[in-house]
Scaffold this motif. Structure first.
Motif, PDB file in Angstrom:
ATOM      1  N   ALA A 150      35.382  36.977  30.941  1.00 50.06           N
ATOM      2  CA  ALA A 150      36.854  38.072  31.296  1.00 50.06           C
ATOM      3  C   ALA A 150      37.364  39.850  30.684  1.00 50.06           C
ATOM      4  O   ALA A 150      37.262  40.783  31.820  1.00 50.06           O
ATOM      5  CB  ALA A 150      37.890  37.367  31.246  1.00 50.06           C
ATOM      6  N   ASP A 151      36.483  38.676  28.982  1.00 50.28           N
ATOM      7  CA  ASP A 151      37.248  40.892  28.513  1.00 50.28           C
ATOM      8  C   ASP A 151      36.316  41.415  28.500  1.00 50.28           C
ATOM      9  O   ASP A 151      36.380  42.529  27.339  1.00 50.28           O
ATOM     10  CB  ASP A 151      37.715  40.234  26.945  1.00 50.28           C
ATOM     11  N   GLN A 152      34.898  41.384  29.828  1.00 49.77           N
ATOM     12  CA  GLN A 152      33.793  42.155  28.578  1.00 49.77           C
ATOM     13  C   GLN A 152      33.323  42.812  29.749  1.00 49.77           C
ATOM     14  O   GLN A 152      32.358  43.928  31.079  1.00 49.77           O
ATOM     15  CB  GLN A 152      32.709  41.806  28.418  1.00 49.77           C
ATOM     16  N   ALA A 153      35.060  42.528  31.440  1.00 53.82           N
ATOM     17  CA  ALA A 153      34.740  43.330  32.743  1.00 53.82           C
ATOM     18  C   ALA A 153      34.005  44.395  32.689  1.00 53.82           C
ATOM     19  O   ALA A 153      33.631  45.320  33.925  1.00 53.82           O
ATOM     20  CB  ALA A 153      35.870  42.673  33.471  1.00 53.82           C
ATOM     21  N   ASP A 154      34.807  44.960  31.975  1.00 57.21           N
ATOM     22  CA  ASP A 154      34.214  46.883  31.940  1.00 57.21           C
ATOM     23  C   ASP A 154      33.416  47.582  30.781  1.00 57.21           C
ATOM     24  O   ASP A 154      33.253  48.536  31.349  1.00 57.21           O
ATOM     25  CB  ASP A 154      35.159  47.950  31.949  1.00 57.21           C
ATOM     26  N   THR A 155      32.567  46.539  30.133  1.00 51.70           N
ATOM     27  CA  THR A 155      31.740  46.538  29.474  1.00 51.70           C
ATOM     28  C   THR A 155      30.293  46.988  30.120  1.00 51.70           C
ATOM     29  O   THR A 155      30.007  45.983  30.841  1.00 51.70           O
ATOM     30  CB  THR A 155      31.572  45.791  28.375  1.00 51.70           C
ATOM     31  N   LYS A 156      29.528  48.711  29.231  1.00 50.63           N
ATOM     32  CA  LYS A 156      28.137  48.485  29.712  1.00 50.63           C
ATOM     33  C   LYS A 156      27.319  47.587  29.505  1.00 50.63           C
ATOM     34  O   LYS A 156      27.140  47.440  28.167  1.00 50.63           O
ATOM     35  CB  LYS A 156      28.177  50.147  29.710  1.00 50.63           C
ATOM     36  N   PRO A 157      25.736  47.173  30.238  1.00 45.90           N
ATOM     37  CA  PRO A 157      25.514  47.218  29.817  1.00 45.90           C
ATOM     38  C   PRO A 157      24.845  47.562  28.174  1.00 45.90           C
ATOM     39  O   PRO A 157      24.451  46.179  27.383  1.00 45.90           O
ATOM     40  CB  PRO A 157      23.684  46.369  30.830  1.00 45.90           C
ATOM     41  N   ARG A 158      24.850  48.377  27.526  1.00 48.56           N
ATOM     42  CA  ARG A 158      23.790  48.223  26.462  1.00 48.56           C
ATOM     43  C   ARG A 158      25.038  47.963  25.141  1.00 48.56           C
ATOM     44  O   ARG A 158      24.817  47.649  24.271  1.00 48.56           O
ATOM     45  CB  ARG A 158      24.324  49.730  27.040  1.00 48.56           C
ATOM     46  N   ARG A 159      26.296  47.533  25.678  1.00 47.65           N
ATOM     47  CA  ARG A 159      27.567  47.243  24.604  1.00 47.65           C
ATOM     48  C   ARG A 159      27.585  45.911  24.915  1.00 47.65           C
ATOM     49  O   ARG A 159      28.584  44.849  24.165  1.00 47.65           O
ATOM     50  CB  ARG A 159      28.671  47.907  25.110  1.00 47.65           C
ATOM     51  N   LEU A 160      26.523  45.315  25.390  1.00 50.98           N
ATOM     52  CA  LEU A 160      26.630  43.724  25.339  1.00 50.98           C
ATOM     53  C   LEU A 160      25.644  43.105  24.789  1.00 50.98           C
ATOM     54  O   LEU A 160      25.425  43.945  24.392  1.00 50.98           O
ATOM     55  CB  LEU A 160      26.433  43.422  26.977  1.00 50.98           C
TER      56      LEU A 160
END
Length: 364
Positions: free
Chosen positions: A139-149
């Motif tokens: 839930a805390d990664q909802a706004d994260t782009k794939p390159r930062r995952l």
């Protein structure tokens, strides 16, 4: 449109019929290669397609997804033929090996993409995606782009994206291959939990026996486009039927003809077993059951004794794996100390013994 709190699949009504689940025979002709694999699975089953590179595993997965046309055979899901249904119209979710997340979209919009393609409004799709990210602990990664995952986070986003469309068939193509060893251990446990909750059919393609053993209820081993063995993980690990499977589960495997407790191998030598059998059989035993001697042992209780020669040595976990040729080609596992005491080196002559109680014979 279903509400955002729905489960991964529709709830069964009135009990499952024999037509529920997957019923397929996948025939694909591609030049000199022919795939001919039958697959059946009930809702809730996780089936792993296991095999060496080039065996046809990925071709089978692409055929199930509709990305590879069938030359012949059938593909039924919950009693509905899908042979001529275009990929985008199939109730199928796919997690690709490299995840294929859209780099310009956030994790939330990646997950929402599937429901949007199935007709959901932007608000409905994002609401459903929010629920799935919460289920995946993201839930805390909802706004994260794939390159930062991280690799594990990207894998869970890809799984959420596949499940957000409520598929009746979930396809996973080497879903852990892109992860490092430490992350793989954690994500494998998470994936096992999610698959246990999935109510429809899941098909996993892998060449990693541990992934297959941990994640799947049933293994289907494919070699050269054909099914060579299928069954539960424990049964396949205990009774391999090809050299490829034996190597995967770490066993020496031989085929021969049994006459009581004696099995004469096709390659010439014989072995004494505890099983009393007759006719064609396999005999298997682990490398750890092999004892090596520098000279022919005297007074040994082992009834199986062969003269061999060291063909190679390699580190295998905390032991040394010794590759042997000679009367009976086999693999033996020794401690580093034992290998040093024997002075093993390529070309060194040794005697190998295996006790009958450490062999396992079963019908071929």
């Amino acid at each position: 449109m279903t509400d955002t709190g729905e489960r991964a699949t529709m709830e069964p009504t009135g009990g499952q019929t024999p037509r529920d689940g997957l019923d397929a025979r996948l025939v694909v002709d591609r030049g000199t290669f022919r795939l001919d694999v039958a697959l059946t699975a009930a809702p809730g089953d996780v089936v792993a397609l296991l095999g060496p590179n080039g065996a046809g595993k990925s071709t089978a997965l692409r055929a199930l997804a509709g990305l590879e046309p069938l030359t012949d055979g059938r593909l039924h899901l919950d009693g509905t033929p899908l042979d001529r249904t275009p990929p985008e119209s199939r109730p199928v979710g796919v997690v690709f090996q490299d995840y294929l997340l859209f780099p310009h979209l956030s994790a939330l919009d990646n997950v929402a993409f599937g429901p949007r393609c199935r007709g959901a409004s932007r608000a409905q799709a994002r609401a459903r995606a929010t629920v799935w990210l919460e289920r995946m602990g993201l839930a805390d990664q909802a706004d994260t782009k794939p390159r930062r995952l991280s690799g594990g986070q990207a894998q869970r986003v890809a799984l959420a994206r596949a499940l957000a469309t409520n598929p009746r068939l979930l396809l996973l193509d080497e879903p852990l291959a892109a992860l490092d060893a430490r992350t793989r251990l954690e994500v494998r446990a998470q994936l096992r939990r999610h698959l246990a909750e999935f109510e429809a059919v899941a098909v996993l393609v892998t060449h990693d026996p541990l992934d297959a053993m941990v994640l799947a209820d049933r293994l289907v081993v494919v070699e050269d486009g054909r099914v060579v063995q299928e069954g539960g993980p424990a049964d396949i690990a205990r009774r391999p039927r090809t050299d490829y499977i034996a190597r995967l589960v770490g066993l020496n495997l031989y085929r021969g003809t049994a006459d009581g407790h004696t099995v004469r191998f096709d390659s010439g030598p014989s072995v004494t077993t505890t099983e009393d059998l007759s006719g064609p059989v396999f005999v298997a035993f682990p490398p750890g059951a092999v004892t090596l001697y520098g000279e022919r042992p005297t007074g040994s209780s082992a009834r199986n004794l062969w003269r061999c020669e060291v063909a190679g040595l390699e580190t295998h976990g905390d032991q040394i794996r010794v590759d042997l040729t000679g009367e009976l080609p086999l693999a033996a596992d020794l401690t580093t100390v034992a290998a040093a005491e024997l002075g093993l080196h390529p070309g060194a002559p040794v005697w190998a013994t295996v006790k009958a109680t450490q062999t396992h014979a079963y019908p071929a």
